[in-house]
Every structure is written in C-alpha cells, then in structure tokens.
Design an enzyme around this catalytic site. Structure first.
Site, PDB file in Angstrom:
ATOM      1  N   GLY A   1       9.095   1.436  10.236  1.00  0.00           N
ATOM      2  CA  GLY A   1       8.240   0.863   9.178  1.00  0.00           C
ATOM      3  C   GLY A   1       7.607   1.947   8.323  1.00  0.00           C
TER       4      GLY A   1
ATOM      5  N   CYS B   1       4.469   3.135   4.593  1.00  0.00           N
ATOM      6  CA  CYS B   1       4.031   1.908   3.919  1.00  0.00           C
ATOM      7  C   CYS B   1       3.424   0.922   4.908  1.00  0.00           C
ATOM      8  CB  CYS B   1       5.191   1.262   3.166  1.00  0.00           C
ATOM      9  SG  CYS B   1       4.722  -0.312   2.437  1.00  0.00           S
TER      10      CYS B   1
ATOM     11  N   GLY C   1      -5.735   9.152  -9.263  1.00  0.00           N
ATOM     12  CA  GLY C   1      -4.473   8.420  -9.365  1.00  0.00           C
ATOM     13  C   GLY C   1      -4.562   7.138  -8.548  1.00  0.00           C
ATOM     14  N   VAL C   2      -3.400   6.681  -8.065  1.00  0.00           N
ATOM     15  CA  VAL C   2      -3.349   5.381  -7.389  1.00  0.00           C
ATOM     16  C   VAL C   2      -4.189   5.349  -6.109  1.00  0.00           C
ATOM     17  CG1 VAL C   2      -1.786   3.553  -6.677  1.00  0.00           C
ATOM     18  CG2 VAL C   2      -0.997   5.289  -8.240  1.00  0.00           C
TER      19      VAL C   2
ATOM     20  N   GLU D   1     -11.201  14.012 -11.274  1.00  0.00           N
ATOM     21  CA  GLU D   1      -9.815  13.952 -11.781  1.00  0.00           C
ATOM     22  C   GLU D   1      -9.609  15.054 -12.826  1.00  0.00           C
ATOM     23  OE1 GLU D   1      -6.745  12.279 -11.356  1.00  0.00           O
ATOM     24  OE2 GLU D   1      -6.257  13.714 -12.924  1.00  0.00           O
TER      25      GLU D   1
ATOM     26  N   HIS E   1      -0.529 -24.666 -16.401  1.00  0.00           N
ATOM     27  CA  HIS E   1      -1.921 -24.548 -16.807  1.00  0.00           C
ATOM     28  C   HIS E   1      -2.822 -25.210 -15.777  1.00  0.00           C
ATOM     29  CE1 HIS E   1      -5.375 -24.383 -19.466  1.00  0.00           C
ATOM     30  NE2 HIS E   1      -5.612 -25.661 -19.207  1.00  0.00           N
TER      31      HIS E   1
HETATM   32  P1  NAI Z   1      -1.045  10.272  -8.007  1.00  0.00           P
HETATM   33  O1  NAI Z   1      -0.014  11.174  -8.520  1.00  0.00           O
HETATM   34  O2  NAI Z   1      -1.054   8.843  -8.378  1.00  0.00           O
HETATM   35  O3  NAI Z   1      -2.490  10.841  -8.389  1.00  0.00           O
HETATM   36  C1  NAI Z   1      -2.908  12.145  -8.073  1.00  0.00           C
HETATM   37  C2  NAI Z   1      -3.992  12.527  -9.048  1.00  0.00           C
HETATM   38  O4  NAI Z   1      -4.596  13.748  -8.620  1.00  0.00           O
HETATM   39  C3  NAI Z   1      -3.447  12.765 -10.459  1.00  0.00           C
HETATM   40  O5  NAI Z   1      -4.127  11.953 -11.374  1.00  0.00           O
HETATM   41  C4  NAI Z   1      -3.701  14.254 -10.663  1.00  0.00           C
HETATM   42  O6  NAI Z   1      -3.985  14.574 -11.995  1.00  0.00           O
HETATM   43  C5  NAI Z   1      -4.891  14.516  -9.760  1.00  0.00           C
HETATM   44  N1  NAI Z   1      -5.026  15.937  -9.413  1.00  0.00           N
HETATM   45  C6  NAI Z   1      -4.054  16.799  -9.035  1.00  0.00           C
HETATM   46  N2  NAI Z   1      -4.564  18.021  -8.840  1.00  0.00           N
HETATM   47  C7  NAI Z   1      -5.891  17.937  -9.097  1.00  0.00           C
HETATM   48  C8  NAI Z   1      -6.963  18.879  -9.092  1.00  0.00           C
HETATM   49  N3  NAI Z   1      -6.763  20.172  -8.774  1.00  0.00           N
HETATM   50  N4  NAI Z   1      -8.209  18.464  -9.407  1.00  0.00           N
HETATM   51  C9  NAI Z   1      -8.422  17.149  -9.732  1.00  0.00           C
HETATM   52  N5  NAI Z   1      -7.446  16.235  -9.774  1.00  0.00           N
HETATM   53  C10 NAI Z   1      -6.190  16.624  -9.453  1.00  0.00           C
HETATM   54  O7  NAI Z   1      -0.984  10.453  -6.404  1.00  0.00           O
HETATM   55  P2  NAI Z   1      -1.785   9.714  -5.237  1.00  0.00           P
HETATM   56  O8  NAI Z   1      -2.845   8.861  -5.785  1.00  0.00           O
HETATM   57  O9  NAI Z   1      -2.140  10.751  -4.244  1.00  0.00           O
HETATM   58  O10 NAI Z   1      -0.678   8.770  -4.638  1.00  0.00           O
HETATM   59  C11 NAI Z   1       0.508   9.345  -4.070  1.00  0.00           C
HETATM   60  C12 NAI Z   1       1.683   8.429  -4.236  1.00  0.00           C
HETATM   61  O11 NAI Z   1       1.555   7.284  -3.436  1.00  0.00           O
HETATM   62  C13 NAI Z   1       1.842   8.010  -5.664  1.00  0.00           C
HETATM   63  O12 NAI Z   1       3.122   8.373  -6.098  1.00  0.00           O
HETATM   64  C14 NAI Z   1       1.691   6.548  -5.658  1.00  0.00           C
HETATM   65  O13 NAI Z   1       2.625   5.931  -6.491  1.00  0.00           O
HETATM   66  C15 NAI Z   1       1.879   6.153  -4.208  1.00  0.00           C
HETATM   67  N6  NAI Z   1       0.951   5.058  -3.933  1.00  0.00           N
HETATM   68  C16 NAI Z   1       1.196   3.844  -4.488  1.00  0.00           C
HETATM   69  C17 NAI Z   1       0.321   2.817  -4.332  1.00  0.00           C
HETATM   70  C18 NAI Z   1       0.584   1.515  -5.001  1.00  0.00           C
HETATM   71  O14 NAI Z   1       1.686   1.289  -5.467  1.00  0.00           O
HETATM   72  N7  NAI Z   1      -0.389   0.635  -5.110  1.00  0.00           N
HETATM   73  C19 NAI Z   1      -0.899   2.961  -3.535  1.00  0.00           C
HETATM   74  C20 NAI Z   1      -1.099   4.289  -3.064  1.00  0.00           C
HETATM   75  C21 NAI Z   1      -0.177   5.282  -3.254  1.00  0.00           C
END
Ligand code: NAI
Length: 462
Positions: free
Chosen positions: A43, A46, A181-182, A202, A439
């Site tokens: 699994g 995720c 990010g996410v 960020e 609706h």
């Molecule tokens: P992300 O790539 O979405 O966000 C990381 C953030 O950290 C970016 O906005 C970046 O600019 C920032 N960052 C990087 N270095 C930095 C610094 N030195 N200082 C300040 N900010 C900095 O990656 P995240 O949120 O860690 O997620 C990882 C992966 O997991 C993603 O690819 C995401 O798609 C996936 N994920 C998906 C979810 C969903 O579909 N709902 C939920 C959680 C994760």
C-alpha cells in the site's frame, strides 16, 4: 555460489505502493504471474503515510470547524476539544480497513507478496535477503521520501516530516510549516482547525504556487481570515532549538518560533543504492528516466510512480501501473497525458484543478488566443447552503476546447472528475453547456461556468 531461487515470474515489481500494486493487480487480471516486493507494508506511502491518513485528519479538522461554526446554521454545540488519541484511532481504523481489503485483493489474484528490501542485481533479477526473484519483465516502483534542506536536521521530535506529523499524539500548541506546497497547506489547515498557532514559510511568492495565480490568492485570503500566518517570497535559512521548541530564520533575518517545525519542501525519489545505475538505468537528480511508454531503455525494465519525473500523485501511479501491465501484456495502451491528471489539495478551502493554468496556457498558445471565465460560488445554491466561498475558473482556447479548469472552495475536489472528463475529451464549452446538471449541487457551478462562457449565463453575469 549461486543464490537460492525465489522463482521466475512474468513480472517482478519492486515497491508495493500505488504504482507497484496497481501494476500487480492489472497484470494478474491479464493472467501474468507477479512477484510484488516491498520492505514495508503493501500500500506504500499513500495508504499508510500519505493520502489516506492525512485526508482522515482533514476530515476530523472539518468536523471541528463545523462544530465551532454550528451556530450560524442554528445548531447549538460547543467544541470541547480535540482528543488526538480518538482522532488517531479513527484515522488508523480507516487505513487498517483499506489495508485489509488490499491484502484480500492480492491474495485473490494469487500475487506473490515478498516482504523485504529488494535490490536490482541483474537486468531481470531482484534480490531480497539473498533470494533471487527473476522476471521476464521488471517494474521499478520504489516511490519517494520527504526531502530536507542542507543544515536542516529532521529529529522526528521538534523538526518533523509529514510521517512524524501523522503520528503526533498531541496537537502542537504552535507549528512552523516549512513549504507552502500541497503538504504544507494541508497540515497548516489541519493544525489550525485543531487549535494550533500556525505559520507557513514559503520561498516562492505565493502559496500553492503550482496552481493558477488567482487560486493562490483565494487560498491566501481564506488563510488570512482563518488566522493562519504565512510568509512568502523568502527562503528559509536556518533552524535552531529553543528551550521549548524551535526558532526558524528566513532570508532577511526575520525569525519565527514554535513548538515544532514541519518540513514540507518536496519529496525526492527513492532510487539510491538499489542497483539501478549499476544495471545501466539513467537517473537524473535521482529520478528514473523513461520514454513515454515508461520503459527505461534497459532490458525489459519499466518504472512507475514517484521515481518517474512528473506529478507525484497516487492516482498517476495507479494509472502508470495499469499502463505498464497492459504494455507488458501486449495491449499497446495509449500513453498517459500528464496534463490531464487531476490535482486536489484538501485544505480548507479545497483546491482542485486539471489542465493548464491561465499563465501556462497563455505562454503556450499566446495571450490573445486564450480566454478565461470565473464563476463565483456566490451564485451556486449548494455552495451557499454550505456557506462556502470560492470560484470555478475556466481557461479555454478561443473557438477551441477547454484547456484548464481550476476550482477553490469547500468540497471542490469532488468536482474534479467532471472537470477531468471535459478536459480529456477536449470538449468545447458550448458542448458542456448543453449538459444538464442536477440542482442544487456544487457540480452546477461547472455547468453555470460553461453556460456563461458560451454566452448564455443563467445565475451569473456574462
Ligand atoms: P511541493 O512541491 O508541493 O511544495 C514544496 C514547497 O516548498 C514549494 O512551494 C517550494 O517552493 C517550498 N520550498 C522549497 N524550498 C524552500 C525553502 N528553502 N524555503 C521555503 N520554502 C521552500 O511538495 P510537498 O508539499 O512537500 O509535497 C510533496 C509531494 O507530495 C508533492 O509532489 C505533492 O504533489 C504530493 N502530495 C500530494 C497531495 C495531494 O494530492 N493532495 C497531498 C500531499 C502531498
């Protein structure tokens, strides 16, 4: 001395997360024999450490907020507090039920599940604890790990990753979320709803920077209203321990203190020391390079999921797993359109999108060839019942199909299925405008947006 034989299979899959197990299930349906190898639980991230447990936390957070806000619906209730043991029991129960179901599916399909750390030792062989599993085909699906930054030591207590955050037995009184990010906005959303004081740091100029700019602005406005602090446009510099927590410094010298710091600066591919390069597989910054048929160019080795450059999403992994199983079975499936993969961020407010942002569409087609329409949820009956703000934004090629759909507001993730169909079928707004939407539903917001974009708005201004 030759190693003991674990057997020969049509496919040996290294990694039993979303990509790996989807490949295994589809391959079994196609009567291919499969060995599915994982050092941890079937699994993967995720199910056990990602999508499922975090969404359970987000649901509990929504209930907390609804309790707090119940008065505006005429319901009297007091939020007495958050019992993390109870929240965790609920979350773990959801994971356990899904895990059991998945184990049942594998058993039913007679997939050989091998528990242990595997390594690619030949183009057709994965070795696990000295036993060799040979595959006429091999699929690499080893997933990803939480990345950190130089000088930032994750200790699992004060400086934590999402994996630690999911196991916390308390709500931190305050938290710094490094990365907007996410993962960053989802955890900030949960912790705020649970009563913590939260600050997001960020580096880029806006939160959820991969999304359309107007969506980011709306999330930021909503977060301001929810009193979630955030500082954008300044990279993180360092973190130090204080007597009862941490102090983070960002460029320019500003500092923030809190009980914990969550590192959410992206996920890196798990590909080191697994024998990939030794077998001639090309890695780029750790990611496995494949062609569009997900073949590595080496032997009969394919790769799926987070180790392949692109969106690191479970449903992309599922689709890639299915694709490779069908490819191996000789079904010649159509390549996956990465832009057509839906994206949902389950924060409050929720963000959902598919296709190109306005900026990307203009960059690709020219600013004068693209038009947009924003439908405000203020005109949508169900959204008013839910008391949610937000909008649906359509990006279209003039006299052409829809290029992107972007949505923000409560429960918008549930609408992404329709948005995805519209995008993937390259539908013209005029065609979608003919569909009857029930609706009152939030789906109607999509219908209304398309009506308006076709020049015949109903509950909206053109
Ligand atoms: P992300 O790539 O979405 O966000 C990381 C953030 O950290 C970016 O906005 C970046 O600019 C920032 N960052 C990087 N270095 C930095 C610094 N030195 N200082 C300040 N900010 C900095 O990656 P995240 O949120 O860690 O997620 C990882 C992966 O997991 C993603 O690819 C995401 O798609 C996936 N994920 C998906 C979810 C969903 O579909 N709902 C939920 C959680 C994760």
């Amino acid at each position: 001395m030759s190693q003991p034989n674990g057997g020969t299979f049509d496919i040996v899959i290294l990694g039993a997360g979303s990509g790996g197990y989807a490949a295994a299930l589809r391959a079994a349906e196609l009567n291919l024999s499969v060995a599915l190898i994982d050092k941890a639980e079937l699994g993967g991230t995720c199910l056990h450490r990602g999508c499922i447990p975090t969404k359970a936390l987000l649901h509990a957070a929504e209930i907390a907020d609804q309790t707090r806000e119940s008065e505006q619906f005429g319901v009297k209730a007091d939020l007495v507090g958050i019992d993390m043991a109870g929240v965790n029991a609920y979350k773990d129960g959801v994971v356990a039920r899904l895990y059991k179901g998945l184990q049942g599916l594998l058993k039913q399909d007679k997939i050989t599940l091998v528990q242990g750390a595997g390594k690619l030792v030949a183009k057709d062989t994965v070795e696990v604890d000295g036993k060799r599993y040979t595959g006429r085909n091999v699929i690499l699906a080893t997933g990803s790990y939480s990345r950190s930054l130089p000088g930032l030591e994750v200790d699992g207590k004060r400086v934590i990753t999402s994996e630690h955050a999911l196991k916390l037995d308390r709500v931190p009184s305050s938290a710094i979320v490094l990365g907007g990010g996410v993962i960053g906005v989802e955890f900030a959303s949960v912790w705020k709803s649970f009563g913590a004081d939260v600050t997001i740091l960020e580096a880029l100029p806006r939160l959820v920077a991969a999304e359309d700019e107007e969506i980011s602005k709306t999330v930021e406005r909503a977060f301001r209203k929810r009193k979630i602090n955030f500082k954008v446009g300044k990279p993180f510099e360092k973190v130090e321990h204080t007597s009862n927590g941490v102090r983070a410094t960002i460029a320019g010298g500003e500092t923030v203190e809190a009980e914990v710091l969550l590192v959410a600066v992206g996920r890196g591919p798990t590909t080191a020391n697994l024998g990939y390069e030794q077998q001639g597989i090309t890695l780029d910054r750790g990611f496995v390079i494949t062609n569009e048929r997900l073949h590595t160019g080496v032997g009969n080795i394919y790769a799926v999921g987070d180790i392949v450059p692109g969106l690191q999403l479970a449903h992309r992994g599922f689709q890639q797993g299915i694709f490779v199983a069908e490819e191996i079975a000789g079904l010649r499936p159509a390549p996956i359109d990465e832009a057509g993969i839906p994206r949902v961020t389950y924060s409050d407010p929720e963000v959902a999108s598919v296709g190109l942002t306005e900026a990307k569409a203009k960059e690709q087609y020219g600013a004068d060839k693209v038009s947009t329409y924003n439908y405000n949820l203020g005109g949508n009956g169900k959204s008013q019942i839910l008391k949610t703000a937000g909008f649906v934004k359509l990006v279209r090629l003039n006299d052409g199909p829809v290029l992107g759909v972007h949505m923000v507001g409560a429960r918008m993730g549930e609408l992404v299925g329709e948005a995805q169909l519209i995008y993937n079928w390259e539908a013209f707004p005029e065609e979608v405008a003919q569909l009857v939407h029930a609706h009152p539903t939030q789906n109607e917001a999509l219908g209304e947006a398309f009506l308006a974009l076709s020049g015949k708005p109903l509950h909206a201004h053109s």
